[in-house]
Design a protein around this motif. Structure first.
Motif: not given
Length: 266
Positions: A129-135, A154-163, A100-103, A144-146
């Protein structure tokens, strides 16, 4: 002392070729502007790609069609999985150890795709986890968390930006579809336990099923025609359905996050 080990836990690793094609074509479709607007070669991360590196290879091929200089980084917390990807590295595609640190050596990502990763965590762990990844996102970046089934029908996902969260997308293989509500079993972790009366996502899925039933007379014209009518009916009923017929014909519906957010959240 600074933490040097990857953040997170090892996933089960289940993967298959083309499993994430529905999300990929959405990233290369309505979200392609994020890649095209990047000043320098954008980075797309396939986080927790699993026991096979195939989804990272596919992501690179699909995104390179809209931004040839895109750089895809497959990130895995399990060292043996990283080593499996190394022989497939080429310009624009690499693999590295991480979580989750996404090096990314100080760079930011335009896309972070985390599919079938957070489903093994508790709902309470998702916001952090969302906050860490969005940072780790660039200013116009997208997380994209899916979740999807084993073969990607069959799929679903939540899309997030930095807000924060922006939307929920559900995508179905339309041929033979009995009712759209079956996607409930593949909702992201933030929503899967919220499919109960009194929750917005439950109301949304019920509305989709009801509209699907209402449009049954169109089934003789084909599942696509019926599904497009469903999307239009939902929008006419006041649901904030995004995109348009070109996406709906693919068996894809995107709705604003405000319409499905868990009760008590924004």
């Amino acid at each position: 002392m600074a933490r040097t080990s990857p953040i997170g836990t090892v996933t089960r690793g289940t993967t298959n070729p083309n499993r994430l094609r529905r999300c990929d074509r959405w990233l290369a479709g309505p979200q392609a502007w994020r890649l095209r607007s990047a000043e320098s070669s954008p980075i797309a991360v396939d986080l927790g790609y699993g026991a096979s590196p195939v989804t990272a290879v596919e992501l690179h091929a699909r995104l390179a069609a809209v931004r040839p200089d895109v750089r895809v980084v497959g990130i895995e917390i399990e060292p043996s999985r990283v080593e499996l990807g190394r022989p497939l590295e080429r310009p624009g595609l690499r693999f590295r150890l991480g979580g989750f640190e996404v090096p990314l050596d100080g760079e930011s990502a335009t896309v972070v795709r985390a599919f079938n990763v957070l489903r093994q965590y508790s709902e309470e762990e998702v916001p952090a986890a969302w906050a860490r990844l969005c940072s780790r996102l660039a200013p116009d970046g997208l997380l994209v968390d899916g979740t999807c089934d084993e073969i990607g029908r069959l799929a679903s996902w939540v899309a997030l930006d930095r807000t924060g969260p922006l939307s929920l997308t559900c995508s179905w293989h339309l041929r033979g579809l009995a009712r759209p509500g079956v996607v409930a079993e593949r909702l992201p972790k933030s929503l899967i336990h919220r499919n109960v009366p009194g929750e917005r996502v439950h109301d949304w899925l019920c509305a989709v099923d009801m509209e699907w039933a209402r449009q049954a007379p169109l089934a003789s014209y084909g599942a696509r025609q019926r599904f497009v009518a469903v999307a239009r009916g939902l929008r006419d009923a006041g649901w904030p359905v995004l995109d348009g017929p070109a996406r709906w014909r693919l068996g894809e519906l995107t709705v604003a996050w405000s319409a499905v957010a868990p009760t008590g959240s924004a």
